[in-house]
Each structure stands twice: as C-alpha cells, then as structure tokens.
Design an enzyme around this catalytic site. Structure first.
Site, PDB file in Angstrom:
ATOM      1  N   THR A  53       0.856  -1.194   0.000  1.00 25.55           N
ATOM      2  CA  THR A  53       0.000   0.000   0.000  1.00 25.55           C
ATOM      3  C   THR A  53       0.895   1.248   0.000  1.00 25.55           C
ATOM      4  O   THR A  53       2.039   1.215   0.454  1.00 25.55           O
ATOM      5  CB  THR A  53      -0.955   0.044   1.213  1.00 25.55           C
ATOM      6  OG1 THR A  53      -0.189   0.163   2.422  1.00 25.55           O
ATOM      7  CG2 THR A  53      -1.817  -1.206   1.284  1.00 25.55           C
ATOM      8  N   GLY A  54       0.343   2.331  -0.533  1.00 28.87           N
ATOM      9  CA  GLY A  54       1.150   3.557  -0.635  1.00 28.87           C
ATOM     10  C   GLY A  54       2.337   3.350  -1.549  1.00 28.87           C
ATOM     11  O   GLY A  54       3.435   3.842  -1.294  1.00 28.87           O
ATOM     12  N   SER A 111       4.687   6.185  -4.352  1.00 32.03           N
ATOM     13  CA  SER A 111       5.548   7.292  -3.928  1.00 32.03           C
ATOM     14  C   SER A 111       6.517   6.823  -2.851  1.00 32.03           C
ATOM     15  O   SER A 111       6.275   5.797  -2.191  1.00 32.03           O
ATOM     16  CB  SER A 111       4.623   8.393  -3.360  1.00 32.03           C
ATOM     17  OG  SER A 111       5.347   9.443  -2.799  1.00 32.03           O
ATOM     18  N   GLY A 112       7.602   7.539  -2.699  1.00 29.56           N
ATOM     19  CA  GLY A 112       8.503   7.379  -1.550  1.00 29.56           C
ATOM     20  C   GLY A 112       8.924   5.946  -1.256  1.00 29.56           C
ATOM     21  O   GLY A 112       9.383   5.208  -2.136  1.00 29.56           O
ATOM     22  N   ILE A 113       8.758   5.565  -0.012  1.00 29.88           N
ATOM     23  CA  ILE A 113       9.211   4.258   0.485  1.00 29.88           C
ATOM     24  C   ILE A 113       8.490   3.107  -0.229  1.00 29.88           C
ATOM     25  O   ILE A 113       9.109   2.105  -0.608  1.00 29.88           O
ATOM     26  CB  ILE A 113       8.967   4.181   2.017  1.00 29.88           C
ATOM     27  CG1 ILE A 113       9.912   5.153   2.742  1.00 29.88           C
ATOM     28  CG2 ILE A 113       9.115   2.760   2.527  1.00 29.88           C
ATOM     29  CD1 ILE A 113       9.559   5.417   4.208  1.00 29.88           C
ATOM     30  N   GLY A 114       7.189   3.255  -0.438  1.00 29.42           N
ATOM     31  CA  GLY A 114       6.410   2.182  -1.068  1.00 29.42           C
ATOM     32  C   GLY A 114       6.850   1.933  -2.501  1.00 29.42           C
ATOM     33  O   GLY A 114       6.991   0.780  -2.929  1.00 29.42           O
ATOM     34  N   SER A 131       7.275   4.017  12.489  1.00 34.26           N
ATOM     35  CA  SER A 131       8.094   5.238  12.564  1.00 34.26           C
ATOM     36  C   SER A 131       8.753   5.288  13.932  1.00 34.26           C
ATOM     37  O   SER A 131       8.242   4.683  14.890  1.00 34.26           O
ATOM     38  CB  SER A 131       7.200   6.473  12.386  1.00 34.26           C
ATOM     39  OG  SER A 131       7.944   7.645  12.640  1.00 34.26           O
ATOM     40  N   TYR A 173       0.035  11.781  15.089  1.00 37.68           N
ATOM     41  CA  TYR A 173       0.827  10.886  14.215  1.00 37.68           C
ATOM     42  C   TYR A 173       1.603   9.892  15.085  1.00 37.68           C
ATOM     43  O   TYR A 173       1.588   8.683  14.826  1.00 37.68           O
ATOM     44  CB  TYR A 173       1.774  11.736  13.360  1.00 37.68           C
ATOM     45  CG  TYR A 173       2.688  10.939  12.444  1.00 37.68           C
ATOM     46  CD1 TYR A 173       2.180  10.072  11.485  1.00 37.68           C
ATOM     47  CD2 TYR A 173       4.078  11.094  12.518  1.00 37.68           C
ATOM     48  CE1 TYR A 173       3.029   9.356  10.640  1.00 37.68           C
ATOM     49  CE2 TYR A 173       4.927  10.388  11.675  1.00 37.68           C
ATOM     50  CZ  TYR A 173       4.395   9.518  10.736  1.00 37.68           C
ATOM     51  OH  TYR A 173       5.234   8.820   9.910  1.00 37.68           O
TER      52      TYR A 173
HETATM   53  P1  NAD Z   1       4.941   9.439   0.723  1.00 39.34           P
HETATM   54  O1  NAD Z   1       4.026  10.570   0.946  1.00 39.34           O
HETATM   55  O2  NAD Z   1       5.917   9.497  -0.393  1.00 39.34           O
HETATM   56  O3  NAD Z   1       4.150   8.073   0.600  1.00 39.34           O
HETATM   57  C1  NAD Z   1       2.975   7.828   1.303  1.00 39.34           C
HETATM   58  C2  NAD Z   1       2.131   6.924   0.465  1.00 39.34           C
HETATM   59  O4  NAD Z   1       0.914   6.647   1.154  1.00 39.34           O
HETATM   60  C3  NAD Z   1       1.769   7.558  -0.857  1.00 39.34           C
HETATM   61  O5  NAD Z   1       1.842   6.586  -1.865  1.00 39.34           O
HETATM   62  C4  NAD Z   1       0.337   8.001  -0.630  1.00 39.34           C
HETATM   63  O6  NAD Z   1      -0.398   8.076  -1.822  1.00 39.34           O
HETATM   64  C5  NAD Z   1      -0.143   6.883   0.260  1.00 39.34           C
HETATM   65  N1  NAD Z   1      -1.368   7.238   0.954  1.00 39.34           N
HETATM   66  C6  NAD Z   1      -1.616   8.285   1.768  1.00 39.34           C
HETATM   67  N2  NAD Z   1      -2.889   8.259   2.158  1.00 39.34           N
HETATM   68  C7  NAD Z   1      -3.463   7.178   1.583  1.00 39.34           C
HETATM   69  C8  NAD Z   1      -4.757   6.620   1.595  1.00 39.34           C
HETATM   70  N3  NAD Z   1      -5.767   7.174   2.272  1.00 39.34           N
HETATM   71  N4  NAD Z   1      -4.983   5.491   0.883  1.00 39.34           N
HETATM   72  C9  NAD Z   1      -3.999   4.908   0.162  1.00 39.34           C
HETATM   73  N5  NAD Z   1      -2.752   5.398   0.114  1.00 39.34           N
HETATM   74  C10 NAD Z   1      -2.498   6.521   0.808  1.00 39.34           C
HETATM   75  O7  NAD Z   1       5.709   9.263   2.095  1.00 39.34           O
HETATM   76  P2  NAD Z   1       6.656   8.093   2.665  1.00 39.34           P
HETATM   77  O8  NAD Z   1       7.640   8.801   3.503  1.00 39.34           O
HETATM   78  O9  NAD Z   1       7.108   7.169   1.615  1.00 39.34           O
HETATM   79  O10 NAD Z   1       5.616   7.372   3.638  1.00 39.34           O
HETATM   80  C11 NAD Z   1       5.446   5.967   3.687  1.00 39.34           C
HETATM   81  C12 NAD Z   1       5.292   5.536   5.120  1.00 39.34           C
HETATM   82  O11 NAD Z   1       6.517   5.843   5.812  1.00 39.34           O
HETATM   83  C13 NAD Z   1       4.188   6.217   5.904  1.00 39.34           C
HETATM   84  O12 NAD Z   1       3.494   5.241   6.657  1.00 39.34           O
HETATM   85  C14 NAD Z   1       4.933   7.161   6.838  1.00 39.34           C
HETATM   86  O13 NAD Z   1       4.236   7.387   8.040  1.00 39.34           O
HETATM   87  C15 NAD Z   1       6.215   6.365   7.080  1.00 39.34           C
HETATM   88  N6  NAD Z   1       7.346   7.144   7.557  1.00 39.34           N
HETATM   89  C16 NAD Z   1       7.962   8.084   6.772  1.00 39.34           C
HETATM   90  C17 NAD Z   1       9.038   8.790   7.280  1.00 39.34           C
HETATM   91  C18 NAD Z   1       9.744   9.843   6.451  1.00 39.34           C
HETATM   92  O14 NAD Z   1      10.577  10.572   7.015  1.00 39.34           O
HETATM   93  N7  NAD Z   1       9.482   9.994   5.173  1.00 39.34           N
HETATM   94  C19 NAD Z   1       9.491   8.545   8.563  1.00 39.34           C
HETATM   95  C20 NAD Z   1       8.857   7.583   9.333  1.00 39.34           C
HETATM   96  C21 NAD Z   1       7.788   6.888   8.820  1.00 39.34           C
END
Ligand code: NAD
Length: 249
Positions: free
Chosen positions: A12-13, A16-19, A137, A150
């Site tokens: 899921t997600g 973008s980013g990590i996913g 996180s 959060y």
């Molecule tokens: P990101 O914004 O690039 O990715 C977040 C993803 O979640 C996106 O693909 C977005 O479309 C999806 N998303 C958001 N709301 C949604 C919904 N209602 N339904 C389906 N998809 C949804 O950011 P990221 O940093 O890659 O975040 C991924 C995970 O990493 C998150 O759970 C975030 O809490 C966690 N995280 C990130 C960091 C950081 O510093 N970037 C640190 C700790 C934890």
C-alpha cells in the site's frame, strides 16, 4: 538476484517514496507485485518506469470497501499472497492545543484503521509462512513537537503488531515493522507546513542524527526486502529502526 522469486507482494502507498522504492526492489528480486495507492495519476506515473510482473489497484486505505477490493483484486490476479506490506501513511502536523476531531480521524483512519482492516481482509488469503510488514516510525519513541496524533497512530500500530504476531504464529506468518527516521520522500510536502519550515525542520533532524543526514527510500526498501525474504527467517515481532541512530541517542 531473486530473493523473492515468484512471491506475491501487496504494497500500500506504492506510488511514492518508500512504497515505490520497495515495489521496484521487490520486482527486481522476482516478486509479483500489487502496487496500491489512492491517486490514479500518481499510480500511472509511478508504474511507467517499472519492469516485471505487477498490477496497480486504486484504493484508499481509509475506506473499508477499498481494502476489501484491494485484496480481492490481488487474489484474483495472483492467487494467494506471500508478503503484505502495509506502508501507506500520512503525517500532518498540529500542536496539541490545536488538535481537532478531523485531524485525529484523518490520521487514525489512514495510519491505523486502514492497515488493521487490510490485514483482516488479507489473512484468509495469506500463505502460511508468509510475512506481514508495517511501515511504522520512530515518532512513537520520541516527543517530536506537532506530531502527537501521528506519534499516537504509530504507537497504536506497534501495539497491534505485537498481538498480530502472537495470533498468526500457528501459521508461521512473521510480522515485523520498520521504523524509519527522517527519510527524503514527498511526505514532508504534505505536512501542511511552509517550505521554509520544512527546510528548517530538515536541518534540525539532520543535525540531531548521528549519521548527520536524512535516509533514502532505497535504504528503507533494502530493509523491507531483508524482512520479507528468507534472510530474516528467524526475525519476528520486531520493529527495526532505520534512522541513522536518531532514536538511540
Ligand atoms: P509518501 O508521501 O511518499 O508516501 C505515502 C504513500 O501513502 C503515498 O503513496 C500516498 O499516496 C499513500 N497514501 C496516503 N494516504 C493514503 C490513503 N488514504 N490510501 C492509500 N494510500 C495513501 O511518504 P513516505 O515517507 O514514503 O511514507 C510511507 C510511510 O513511511 C508512511 O506510513 C509514513 O508514516 C512512514 N514514515 C515516513 C518517514 C519519512 O521521514 N518519510 C518517517 C517515518 C515513517
């Protein structure tokens, strides 16, 4: 390399980013991947560069019917699931004095209810010996200003994952979480802060980090691959901090 050869992974997600970084790596390692996200354009854009056996499913994790459909479409295409990676999340900021019911529900619906109900939907379709991963996180270990709800959402998910680990043990399903520190992803642009504030926050995070920098999505994807693969066959129930040591000092 084929650490995940023919494994079916639902992420899921994943647009973008990590996913997205994890989806790319899992595909490279031979997995069949279901990339899920809520924005059709972002999902289409992200999948342009992908190579391998994958499908995309548009689903909003805050909507119960979407979680159900995500699992149904995954199973219809690939059969049973081996890796369920609950990664989608949001991190909007609010001081505790300004927390509203809307702020609370938005975060908890996406960060807590979504992954929990997706697991419920997926459990009958997960192979025994499969694995469930959460992107959690380090926020629930530290008191970052403005991130109360959060932090609470990620603490809730950690508590949930411990019970889940216990309840799926008879099926040999491993449950693990990754706790990223600050990682360069589009997450920061979505926090509702000005660019200046985001930049200042970034400098503060980097200065307080033993490695003196942000991490990259690929560094989290590498950890996800490790936890999802047989390399981590005796690792279960843990949350691994991937944060340059930020949470440890
Ligand atoms: P990101 O914004 O690039 O990715 C977040 C993803 O979640 C996106 O693909 C977005 O479309 C999806 N998303 C958001 N709301 C949604 C919904 N209602 N339904 C389906 N998809 C949804 O950011 P990221 O940093 O890659 O975040 C991924 C995970 O990493 C998150 O759970 C975030 O809490 C966690 N995280 C990130 C960091 C950081 O510093 N970037 C640190 C700790 C934890």
């Amino acid at each position: 390399m084929s650490k995940l050869k023919d494994k079916v992974a639902v992420i899921t997600g994943a647009n973008s980013g990590i996913g997205l970084a994890s989806a790319k790596l899992f595909l490279k390692e031979g997995a069949k991947v279901v990339l899920s996200g809520r924005r059709a354009e972002a999902l289409a854009e992200a999948s342009k560069d992908l190579e391998g056996d994958f499908i995309t499913v548009i689903a909003d994790v805050s909507k119960d019917e979407d979680n159900k459909r995500l699992i149904q479409e995954s199973v219809a295409r690939y059969g049973k699931i081996d890796i369920l990676f609950l990664n989608a999340g949001i991190a909007p900021v609010s001081p505790t004095s300004g927390i509203t019911a809307e702020h609370y529900h938005q975060i908890f619906d996406i960060n807590v209810k979504g992954p929990i109900l997706t697991v419920t939907e997926a459990l009958p379709h997960l192979n025994d010996g499969g694995t469930i991963l959460f992107t959690n996180s380090i926020v629930h270990q530290k008191g970052f200003e403005g991130l109360a709800v959060y932090g609470a959402s990620k603490g809730a998910l950690r508590a949930y994952s411990r019970v889940l680990t216990n309840e799926v043990k008879s099926r040999g399903i491993r449950v693990n979480s990754i706790a990223p520190g600050p990682i360069y992803t589009p997450l920061y642009d979505k926090m509702g802060l000005s660019q200046d504030v985001v930049e200042e926050m970034g400098k503060g995070f980097a200065a307080a980090n033993p490695l003196g920098r942000f991490g990259t999505p690929d560094e989290i994807a590498n950890t996800a691959l490790f936890l999802a693969s047989d390399d981590a066959s005796y690792i279960n129930g843990v949350e691994i901090e991937v944060d340059g040591g930020f949470s440890q000092i």
